[in-house]
Design an enzyme around this catalytic site. Sequence first.
Site, short mmCIF file in Angstrom:
data_model
loop_
_atom_site.label_atom_id
_atom_site.label_comp_id
_atom_site.label_asym_id
_atom_site.label_seq_id
_atom_site.Cartn_x
_atom_site.Cartn_y
_atom_site.Cartn_z
N CYS A 46 3.70 -3.73 -2.13
CA CYS A 46 4.18 -2.36 -1.91
C CYS A 46 5.66 -2.32 -1.58
CB CYS A 46 3.38 -1.71 -0.79
SG CYS A 46 3.52 -2.57 0.80
N ASN A 47 6.22 -3.43 -1.14
CA ASN A 47 7.62 -3.40 -0.72
C ASN A 47 8.51 -4.41 -1.43
OD1 ASN A 47 9.50 -2.06 0.98
ND2 ASN A 47 9.62 -3.89 2.24
N ASP A 105 1.00 -9.96 8.37
CA ASP A 105 0.03 -10.98 7.98
C ASP A 105 -0.56 -10.82 6.58
OD1 ASP A 105 -1.36 -8.72 8.55
OD2 ASP A 105 -2.53 -9.54 10.21
N GLY A 175 -7.67 5.54 -1.70
CA GLY A 175 -7.67 4.20 -2.26
C GLY A 175 -8.33 3.21 -1.32
N TYR A 176 -9.09 2.28 -1.89
CA TYR A 176 -9.80 1.32 -1.03
C TYR A 176 -9.65 -0.10 -1.57
CZ TYR A 176 -13.26 -0.09 2.45
OH TYR A 176 -13.89 -0.67 3.53
N GLY A 180 -6.20 -0.38 1.75
CA GLY A 180 -7.11 0.68 2.19
C GLY A 180 -8.22 0.16 3.08
#
Length: 392
Positions: A46-47, A105, A175-176, A180
């Site tokens: 995501c980053n 983590d 979202g899972y 999620g």
Amino acid sequence: MIQLIGLKHDVKIGIREKLSIIPKHQEKCLKALLNICEEAVILSTCNRTEIYFKSKDENIISKIFEALNWDKTLIKCVFNYKEEKAIQHLMEVVCGFDSLLLGEDQILGQVRDAYEAVKASKTTQKELQRLFEKAIACGKKFRTKSKIGDIPVSSSSMVVKQAMGRGHKNFMILGYGAVGELTSKYILEGEIDLLYIAVRDIQKVNIEDPRVKIIPFKDIHKYYKEVDCVISCTSAPHNVVHLKELPNKYLLLFDLAVPRDIEEIVSENPLYEVYDIDKLGDIHDDNYKRRECSMKNNRYIVDEAIKEYIEWKTIKEISSLIIRIKHNGEDVCKERLDTFKHKKETKDNEKLAEMLLKSTSNAYINRAIEVLKEEHLKGRSKECVEIISRIF
């Protein structure tokens, strides 16, 4: 040559979206990279978007952008590390030194997943394979020794702590996947009233908790009015939260996805408080100093892993010579053994053994003396003497 291209830290999320690689596109991107690289691994979270690859081409960045169909005007937004610097970067990444949330983590699992993905597609050979295996082992050792897991931190824990600190008790997760699932774990550890989890297929999620309701993703707009906080973490390539569908009430929204899940215009409305990945660093974390101290005290684990990998890579460069030396040794041994077998019935075995052992010794000693003489005559005896002295 091992190389790396990755997004610079100061690149805003709007640009990162354009240079992100979502999971369902990774296999296609890896195939495109293999047309210009010997090996490749894509680490996309995501980053961060990082590509580790092996290539002798020192001006390959433009070709990578072309292969991935990225806008070449954004080349200025990436960095390019080579050899030791690229190796060091991966070791630091896997231990959480390069994360927005220091020591988080999730990155170890993300690096492991990236490596497993390329193992299946066979886009790594010896050097990147060994590098990622060493990095993953380094990450595990670092977490065990530093006990960083005792001071938990992740984007999920940070946003949940922030929301609960404001007294919110009704949540919705969009979202899972891995993020999620982790987010729901943190939410359910707290004193909440309700948690909606929106997924494409409600049959795939089964949580036995009366506070949890699994809802179809297509119906999320029907439930916004019942919650105080929405946490979105899908892998969708487009926005899934739209301003026109939100209720006329205050909402705290966290967007943990890249590309972003929440329409940018939502943050312009005073009713809604929106945090995307760029803004998460603004959330105060009381554990930061504890993590910083623990990581600093265990930095030596990263340095050891870097040193071990570089030593392996350096020795690998002379591996063909080592193999040749071993084969020569085997030939000398086999020749003497054959002689012994043929003469053991007709000769004194003790004298025969002495003769063969001396012959074996002379095979190497005489050659060493010849090389030493040759190098001395060429004026290069100093290094030769040093090496032969260490051997003998």
